[in-house]
Design an enzyme around this catalytic site. Sequence first.
Site, PDB file in Angstrom:
ATOM      1  N   ASN A 173       0.807  -1.163   0.113  1.00 28.19           N
ATOM      2  CA  ASN A 173       0.074   0.021  -0.231  1.00 28.19           C
ATOM      3  C   ASN A 173       0.793   0.949  -0.096  1.00 28.19           C
ATOM      4  OD1 ASN A 173      -3.169  -0.743   0.022  1.00 28.19           O
ATOM      5  ND2 ASN A 173      -2.642  -1.716   2.010  1.00 28.19           N
ATOM      6  N   ASP A 199      -5.781  -2.267  -3.293  1.00 31.40           N
ATOM      7  CA  ASP A 199      -7.341  -3.650  -3.850  1.00 31.40           C
ATOM      8  C   ASP A 199      -7.130  -4.078  -4.635  1.00 31.40           C
ATOM      9  OD1 ASP A 199      -7.986  -1.187  -1.134  1.00 31.40           O
ATOM     10  OD2 ASP A 199      -9.460  -1.046  -2.695  1.00 31.40           O
ATOM     11  N   GLU A 244      -5.838  -8.615   5.081  1.00 30.61           N
ATOM     12  CA  GLU A 244      -5.574  -9.267   4.295  1.00 30.61           C
ATOM     13  C   GLU A 244      -5.139 -10.321   4.747  1.00 30.61           C
ATOM     14  OE1 GLU A 244      -4.562  -6.496   6.403  1.00 30.61           O
ATOM     15  OE2 GLU A 244      -1.608  -6.744   6.632  1.00 30.61           O
TER      16      GLU A 244
END
Length: 297
Positions: A187, A196, A222
């Site tokens: 990220n 994503d 996650e």
Amino acid sequence: MKVQPFDLSNSRILVVDDNQDNLLVLQTVFKRLGWKIDQVGDGEQALQYLNHMVPDLVLLDVMMPGIDGYEVCRRIKKQPEFSELPVIFLTAMGEMGHLVKGFEAGAVDYIPKPFSLKELELRVLTHLKLRRAMLEMQRMAVTDGLTGLFNHRFIVDSLNSRIEEAQRYAQPLSLIMLDIDYFKSINDSFGHQTGDLVLEGVASKIKECLRKVDLCGRYGGEEFLVILPNTALEGGLQVAEKIRETVQTANWGVQGLQAAISGGVAQMGKETSSELLSRADQQLYHAKDQGRNRICF
Ligand SMILES: [Mg+2]
């Protein structure tokens, strides 16, 4: 947000009527709308039909040889898988008492004969739309929006019921807890959109490695949970290893991006679902502790 209208053109409707003329009229009207019509002449045949086919709506006559329409409706509604199946009575008996009896039997609507074909069409359309909306809401209630996997609540509920089932039939059951490695760095380095994309991609890679009977849910951010019914530890390990390898070798189409996943596997013993979950979680922790991109058991 723009909501797509439901496509009802391929709806399947079961018509139960002993009068051939009625069947013919309905056939003509519905075919024009693109709906598939299946017809049977009495209640017994209707129940047999429903043993191997689920239509989108049932149009049911009341007076028929053998079991009457009310009883057919009651028997349909007794089965949990048909709780959302709309049944509409189509009948010459238009008196108030019959109407009430129809609704009490579980029907969603009651159309007295003679009826206007346009009215029938519009009422059927309304109930087809309502059914679609209901099914869509039920699907959304158990689905994780991003990955399309089951959501946390549903996968945990499923674990409880699968454990009960496995214990009742003395079958093994294995659980895999998975967690994407260094997801925060993905990220941070590539942005949340790419994050994503990895979440969605990993979800679909996990699914590729599973059988139809296996269940997979997004357990947390996650983190994923896989339930493998009728599977001992060794089989669970094989699946987990296959998932790990598939994720590691995946091409994400983003320069410099690689993803890996760690997993913990546990086979059900004589324990509760939360004890089993915590054992799988401990193994996942070991996998992380020992350097990630690995499966522990
Ligand atoms: Mg009749």
